[in-house]
Scaffold this motif. Sequence first.
Motif, PDB file in Angstrom:
ATOM      1  N   VAL A  69       0.867  -1.183   0.000  1.00  0.00           N
ATOM      2  CA  VAL A  69       0.000   0.000   0.000  1.00  0.00           C
ATOM      3  C   VAL A  69       0.898   1.225   0.000  1.00  0.00           C
ATOM      4  CG1 VAL A  69      -1.704   1.304   1.311  1.00  0.00           C
ATOM      5  CG2 VAL A  69      -1.865  -1.188   1.202  1.00  0.00           C
ATOM      6  N   ILE A  70       0.544   2.233  -0.770  1.00  0.00           N
ATOM      7  CA  ILE A  70       1.333   3.461  -0.829  1.00  0.00           C
ATOM      8  C   ILE A  70       0.638   4.512   0.036  1.00  0.00           C
ATOM      9  CG2 ILE A  70       2.421   5.158  -2.337  1.00  0.00           C
ATOM     10  CD1 ILE A  70       2.052   3.246  -4.657  1.00  0.00           C
ATOM     11  N   ASP A  71       1.295   4.941   1.076  1.00  0.00           N
ATOM     12  CA  ASP A  71       0.711   5.936   1.990  1.00  0.00           C
ATOM     13  C   ASP A  71       0.385   7.221   1.240  1.00  0.00           C
ATOM     14  OD1 ASP A  71       0.962   4.187   4.102  1.00  0.00           O
ATOM     15  OD2 ASP A  71       2.934   4.955   4.705  1.00  0.00           O
ATOM     16  N   GLY A  72      -0.831   7.713   1.436  1.00  0.00           N
ATOM     17  CA  GLY A  72      -1.234   8.976   0.844  1.00  0.00           C
ATOM     18  C   GLY A  72      -1.608   8.904  -0.618  1.00  0.00           C
ATOM     19  N   VAL A  73      -1.705   7.674  -1.141  1.00  0.00           N
ATOM     20  CA  VAL A  73      -2.062   7.485  -2.558  1.00  0.00           C
ATOM     21  C   VAL A  73      -3.280   6.578  -2.635  1.00  0.00           C
ATOM     22  CG1 VAL A  73      -1.308   6.586  -4.804  1.00  0.00           C
ATOM     23  CG2 VAL A  73       0.305   7.817  -3.332  1.00  0.00           C
ATOM     24  N   LYS A  74      -4.235   6.926  -3.463  1.00  0.00           N
ATOM     25  CA  LYS A  74      -5.483   6.171  -3.572  1.00  0.00           C
ATOM     26  C   LYS A  74      -5.233   4.747  -4.052  1.00  0.00           C
ATOM     27  CE  LYS A  74      -9.953   6.291  -5.989  1.00  0.00           C
ATOM     28  NZ  LYS A  74     -10.790   7.066  -6.936  1.00  0.00           N
ATOM     29  N   GLU A  75      -4.366   4.588  -5.029  1.00  0.00           N
ATOM     30  CA  GLU A  75      -4.095   3.272  -5.612  1.00  0.00           C
ATOM     31  C   GLU A  75      -3.007   2.538  -4.836  1.00  0.00           C
ATOM     32  OE1 GLU A  75      -5.761   5.977  -8.633  1.00  0.00           O
ATOM     33  OE2 GLU A  75      -4.089   6.071  -7.216  1.00  0.00           O
ATOM     34  N   ASP A  76      -3.069   1.209  -4.858  1.00  0.00           N
ATOM     35  CA  ASP A  76      -1.975   0.431  -4.292  1.00  0.00           C
ATOM     36  C   ASP A  76      -0.869   0.302  -5.340  1.00  0.00           C
ATOM     37  OD1 ASP A  76      -2.926  -1.443  -6.103  1.00  0.00           O
ATOM     38  OD2 ASP A  76      -3.798  -2.749  -4.583  1.00  0.00           O
ATOM     39  N   ALA A  77       0.253  -0.288  -4.934  1.00  0.00           N
ATOM     40  CA  ALA A  77       1.407  -0.372  -5.832  1.00  0.00           C
ATOM     41  C   ALA A  77       1.089  -1.157  -7.098  1.00  0.00           C
ATOM     42  CB  ALA A  77       2.585  -1.006  -5.095  1.00  0.00           C
ATOM     43  N   LEU A  78       0.330  -2.242  -6.970  1.00  0.00           N
ATOM     44  CA  LEU A  78       0.016  -3.065  -8.131  1.00  0.00           C
ATOM     45  C   LEU A  78      -0.758  -2.271  -9.184  1.00  0.00           C
ATOM     46  CD1 LEU A  78       0.053  -5.808  -9.513  1.00  0.00           C
ATOM     47  CD2 LEU A  78      -2.024  -6.402  -8.250  1.00  0.00           C
ATOM     48  N   THR A  79      -1.713  -1.478  -8.744  1.00  0.00           N
ATOM     49  CA  THR A  79      -2.503  -0.678  -9.685  1.00  0.00           C
ATOM     50  C   THR A  79      -1.631   0.375 -10.368  1.00  0.00           C
ATOM     51  OG1 THR A  79      -4.475  -0.977  -8.318  1.00  0.00           O
ATOM     52  CG2 THR A  79      -4.520   0.812  -9.916  1.00  0.00           C
ATOM     53  N   VAL A  80      -0.745   0.994  -9.610  1.00  0.00           N
ATOM     54  CA  VAL A  80       0.155   1.989 -10.190  1.00  0.00           C
ATOM     55  C   VAL A  80       1.049   1.347 -11.257  1.00  0.00           C
ATOM     56  CG1 VAL A  80       2.102   3.531  -9.715  1.00  0.00           C
ATOM     57  CG2 VAL A  80       0.143   3.462  -8.154  1.00  0.00           C
ATOM     58  N   VAL A  81       1.578   0.171 -10.952  1.00  0.00           N
ATOM     59  CA  VAL A  81       2.458  -0.521 -11.898  1.00  0.00           C
ATOM     60  C   VAL A  81       1.694  -0.904 -13.166  1.00  0.00           C
ATOM     61  CG1 VAL A  81       3.798  -2.626 -12.285  1.00  0.00           C
ATOM     62  CG2 VAL A  81       4.063  -1.353 -10.144  1.00  0.00           C
ATOM     63  N   VAL A  82       0.467  -1.398 -12.994  1.00  0.00           N
ATOM     64  CA  VAL A  82      -0.352  -1.748 -14.162  1.00  0.00           C
ATOM     65  C   VAL A  82      -0.615  -0.511 -15.014  1.00  0.00           C
ATOM     66  CG1 VAL A  82      -2.635  -2.524 -14.895  1.00  0.00           C
ATOM     67  CG2 VAL A  82      -1.428  -3.756 -13.085  1.00  0.00           C
ATOM     68  N   ASN A  83      -0.887   0.618 -14.379  1.00  0.00           N
ATOM     69  CA  ASN A  83      -1.088   1.859 -15.132  1.00  0.00           C
ATOM     70  C   ASN A  83       0.182   2.279 -15.866  1.00  0.00           C
ATOM     71  OD1 ASN A  83      -3.738   2.020 -14.235  1.00  0.00           O
ATOM     72  ND2 ASN A  83      -3.249   3.383 -12.521  1.00  0.00           N
ATOM     73  N   MET A  84       1.323   2.048 -15.248  1.00  0.00           N
ATOM     74  CA  MET A  84       2.600   2.400 -15.871  1.00  0.00           C
ATOM     75  C   MET A  84       2.838   1.617 -17.161  1.00  0.00           C
ATOM     76  SD  MET A  84       4.432   4.659 -14.045  1.00  0.00           S
ATOM     77  CE  MET A  84       6.111   4.276 -14.506  1.00  0.00           C
ATOM     78  N   LYS A  85       2.302   0.404 -17.224  1.00  0.00           N
ATOM     79  CA  LYS A  85       2.466  -0.414 -18.430  1.00  0.00           C
ATOM     80  C   LYS A  85       1.856   0.252 -19.653  1.00  0.00           C
ATOM     81  CE  LYS A  85       1.437  -4.734 -18.267  1.00  0.00           C
ATOM     82  NZ  LYS A  85       0.738  -6.017 -17.978  1.00  0.00           N
ATOM     83  N   ASN A  86       0.879   1.132 -19.421  1.00  0.00           N
ATOM     84  CA  ASN A  86       0.174   1.764 -20.533  1.00  0.00           C
ATOM     85  C   ASN A  86       0.845   3.036 -21.039  1.00  0.00           C
ATOM     86  OD1 ASN A  86      -1.960  -0.165 -20.551  1.00  0.00           O
ATOM     87  ND2 ASN A  86      -2.876   0.850 -18.780  1.00  0.00           N
ATOM     88  N   ILE A  87       1.958   3.420 -20.430  1.00  0.00           N
ATOM     89  CA  ILE A  87       2.697   4.581 -20.932  1.00  0.00           C
ATOM     90  C   ILE A  87       3.327   4.224 -22.274  1.00  0.00           C
ATOM     91  CG2 ILE A  87       4.689   6.081 -20.548  1.00  0.00           C
ATOM     92  CD1 ILE A  87       4.159   5.950 -17.589  1.00  0.00           C
ATOM     93  N   ARG A  88       3.106   5.058 -23.269  1.00  0.00           N
ATOM     94  CA  ARG A  88       3.656   4.823 -24.602  1.00  0.00           C
ATOM     95  C   ARG A  88       4.740   5.861 -24.873  1.00  0.00           C
ATOM     96  NH1 ARG A  88       3.255   0.157 -24.858  1.00  0.00           N
ATOM     97  NH2 ARG A  88       3.872   0.264 -27.060  1.00  0.00           N
ATOM     98  N   VAL A  89       5.890   5.387 -25.329  1.00  0.00           N
ATOM     99  CA  VAL A  89       7.068   6.228 -25.486  1.00  0.00           C
ATOM    100  C   VAL A  89       7.565   6.189 -26.924  1.00  0.00           C
ATOM    101  CG1 VAL A  89       9.434   6.612 -24.728  1.00  0.00           C
ATOM    102  CG2 VAL A  89       7.720   5.851 -23.077  1.00  0.00           C
ATOM    103  N   ARG A  90       7.819   7.366 -27.487  1.00  0.00           N
ATOM    104  CA  ARG A  90       8.453   7.474 -28.802  1.00  0.00           C
ATOM    105  C   ARG A  90       9.935   7.727 -28.578  1.00  0.00           C
ATOM    106  NH1 ARG A  90       5.875  11.681 -30.769  1.00  0.00           N
ATOM    107  NH2 ARG A  90       4.261  10.470 -31.850  1.00  0.00           N
ATOM    108  N   ALA A  91      10.774   6.896 -29.175  1.00  0.00           N
ATOM    109  CA  ALA A  91      12.220   6.994 -28.938  1.00  0.00           C
ATOM    110  C   ALA A  91      12.948   7.451 -30.192  1.00  0.00           C
ATOM    111  CB  ALA A  91      12.769   5.644 -28.486  1.00  0.00           C
ATOM    112  N   ASN A  92      13.942   8.304 -29.988  1.00  0.00           N
ATOM    113  CA  ASN A  92      14.821   8.748 -31.081  1.00  0.00           C
ATOM    114  C   ASN A  92      16.253   8.337 -30.782  1.00  0.00           C
ATOM    115  OD1 ASN A  92      12.774  10.191 -32.591  1.00  0.00           O
ATOM    116  ND2 ASN A  92      12.798  11.691 -30.933  1.00  0.00           N
ATOM    117  N   THR A  93      16.400   7.150 -30.225  1.00  0.00           N
ATOM    118  CA  THR A  93      17.712   6.626 -29.871  1.00  0.00           C
ATOM    119  C   THR A  93      17.681   5.110 -29.945  1.00  0.00           C
ATOM    120  OG1 THR A  93      19.399   6.528 -28.117  1.00  0.00           O
ATOM    121  CG2 THR A  93      17.098   6.543 -27.417  1.00  0.00           C
TER     122      THR A  93
END
Length: 313
Positions: A69-93
Amino acid sequence: MTEYINIAVPSKPEMISEEGDRGTYEISNLYPGYGNTLGNALRRMLLSSIPGTAVTAVRIKNVPHEFSVIDGVKEDALTVVVNMKNIRVRANTEVFPQTITLKKSGVGPVTAGDFETPSQIEIVNKDLVIAEITDGKTELSIEADVLQGIGFRPREDLASSDAVDSIFVDAMFSPVRRSAYEVHNMRVGDRTDFNRLVVSIETDGTVTPRQALDKVVRTMIAQFEAMTGFQEEGKEKKVAEEGASGSDTITIDDLGLSAGVVSILEKNEIRTVMDILKRGIVGIRDLPGIGDKAMEEIVTSLESRGISFKDAG
């Protein structure tokens, strides 16, 4: 017989519609039966063969594992990590891994746009909500590794035993979300059974649908070109054997590769040409940071010495 020898040449792709990350394209004049043959191949390659980037490891300050559980954050760590998976990145390297960082305080949502990124990469979906801070005294601190790859790789393949503070995640590198095709008959001369291929593509925004289609067509051409002709048992085989015979003594420093490529190989304990051949072309291509240009550089350097990946077998 001439009718079957002089098979009609298809048209170049024509844009039917393009809107945002979606595009529909038409290829005409396909010989009867070629619509499904090429359509199926293009669809499979669109979904599996275009390099992309993805978050592969996440580190959250004061969070020892994904079930915390992350203190002061609505989501737990698992939910945050799952959300992070959806970050899409364009790379120029082609140098990976790259690291994105976040430090956010104050009540309210935390979005992908709050991450600081190196100049070589850009987060496309900045509005993606990662978490929501509910306590004004909380500072959420996150680091994430971004890698480049092809297709899907499970977290087990990405995990490293020495990264005890990292939470590894499954990675979907493909920038193409959906692909479909339809085949219609059309008239060419006196015949009405030629094919018109309509390809629909939806991407994640890191590449355009047009770029994705052009990329897989060029990849397909390169694959078929590599198979044209037949190997001779004489001179070509002898040159390859002579080149491969000393591959265990040729170091990667001897290949004249760029410093970035050498660094990636050394990080993966690849120090000689024999190490490269043992990994094989698929194994080398899957290394984090090895993109198309780096792969071409390695192959060209080996071929200049009469060595190919087939020599390992």
